[in-house]
Design an enzyme around this catalytic site. Structure first.
Site, mmCIF file in Angstrom:
data_model
loop_
_atom_site.group_PDB
_atom_site.id
_atom_site.type_symbol
_atom_site.label_atom_id
_atom_site.label_comp_id
_atom_site.label_asym_id
_atom_site.label_seq_id
_atom_site.Cartn_x
_atom_site.Cartn_y
_atom_site.Cartn_z
ATOM 1 N N ARG A 85 10.912 0.503 7.082
ATOM 2 C CA ARG A 85 9.881 0.379 5.945
ATOM 3 C C ARG A 85 9.897 -1.181 5.425
ATOM 4 O O ARG A 85 10.802 -1.720 5.094
ATOM 5 C CB ARG A 85 9.811 1.336 4.730
ATOM 6 N N GLU A 106 1.676 -3.287 2.560
ATOM 7 C CA GLU A 106 1.008 -2.828 3.780
ATOM 8 C C GLU A 106 -0.208 -2.306 3.453
ATOM 9 O O GLU A 106 -0.130 -1.190 2.595
ATOM 10 C CB GLU A 106 2.129 -1.985 4.366
ATOM 11 N N HIS A 139 2.212 -1.760 11.971
ATOM 12 C CA HIS A 139 2.727 -0.454 11.932
ATOM 13 C C HIS A 139 2.504 0.400 13.109
ATOM 14 O O HIS A 139 2.165 1.696 13.074
ATOM 15 C CB HIS A 139 2.566 0.548 10.487
#
Length: 324
Positions: free
Chosen positions: A238, A267, A286
């Protein structure tokens, strides 16, 4: 759908990775031909169908939808992470929660290996020279004999280690309970001295851990000062596991050789962010979790758990159970 008709498995409408959710429902049906599998395609259908459903699967479960579920016994989350779910309320209601742990192992393992090889053989330099039509040799590296540190030895971390095995690397594993061991040559905990020692020996640092109070900001400025300056960071965990400002400083100061980032903080990464501008940074949106086999592997977990309930008559001992 009738209010009185409860399917054996109810699939909620939100999909992922751009793959139609119908493919998930069809994969479950293929594995459970003797069961009814319903797909709720609208908000109204979800509210109606969940009222009597006992086994529900989906990416998320909003609290207002949970309020409508009168007989829910199992929620099979279609993500590996469950922090976005109302877990306390689910536990209070006695709903068993399972996750998709293990689904991402092969594809993220391949993504990590590709990122490592990208920097080992410096394909980004070759691509830049190709764009310039410039036939000029450049220095490369060799993975064999390198030290790879994998932070997080869950399904993804183990998949990474499995794929590294033929390359003749030394690997260190970092986990909360090092006494459990793991697939690496050495396993350590998150204690500062041990972790700092690992950083100083690391050529490739792979982050494959969940975001917790322990791992948030794990790679801060001090960590980047400590890590071997020839090291490459690969983050498939993450974004907040890495302090972004510290990463930018490390790249500008040549404290690391490069970074492969599938996740960032923030993000999505804003267009004006400096991370976009570094030639030694590989950014993917991602995307490491994408695989055409996602729903197939999810359906395996769901079918197995439906079978266990059929055999045992309750939801004890479900595969990937994360909550009572």
């Amino acid at each position: 759908m009738s209010d009185t008709t409860a399917p054996d498995v109810l699939v909620l409408r939100k999909g992922t990775h751009g793959i139609p959710i119908e493919a998930y429902a069809d994969a479950i049906r293929d594995r459970l031909p003797d069961h009814t599998v319903a797909l709720a395609r609208t908000p109204a259908e979800e509210r109606e169908a969940i009222r009597n459903a006992t086994f529900v699967t989906g990416m998320t479960l909003e609290e207002d939808l949970l309020d409508a579920a009168e007989n829910l016994e199992v929620f099979a989350c279609a993500y590996a992470g469950t922090g976005h779910l109302p877990l306390e309320e689910l536990e209070e209601r006695g709903v068993a929660v399972t996750n998709a742990s293990g689904v991402h192992g092969p594809n993220i393992g391949e993504h990590v290996l590709g990122a490592i090889l990208h920097f080992t053989r410096r394909f980004h330099v070759g691509a830049r020279r190709q764009r310039r039509r410039e036939w000029r040799h450049y220095r490369a590296h060799e993975l064999q004999g390198s030290t790879v540190t994998v932070v997080g030895l869950g399904a993804i971390g183990r998949a990474v280690c499995d794929r590294l095995e033929p390359f003749g690397v030394d690997h260190l594993g970092v986990r909360y309970t090092p006494e459990k061991g793991g697939p690496t040559d050495e396993v350590i905990g998150f204690e500062s001295a041990a972790f700092d020692d690992a950083l100083a020996r690391t050529d490739y640092l792979v982050l494959a851990c969940p975001l917790t109070e322990t791992t948030r900001g794990l790679l801060d400025r001090e960590a980047f000062v400590t890590i071997d300056p020839e090291a490459v960071l690969v983050n498939v965990a993450r974004g907040p596991v890495v302090e972004t400002d510290a990463l930018v400083e490390a790249l500008r100061s040549n404290w690391i050789r490069g970074a492969a980032l599938d996740v960032t903080d923030p993000e999505p990464l804003p267009e004006e962010h400096p991370l976009w501008t570094f030639e030694n940074v590989q950014i993917t949106p991602h995307n490491a979790g994408h695989t055409p086999q996602y729903y197939e592997r999810l359906a395996d977990i769901v079918a197995e758990n439906v079978a266990r309930i059929d055999d045992d008559g309750d939801d004890a001992g479900l595969e990937n159970q994360v909550s009572p």
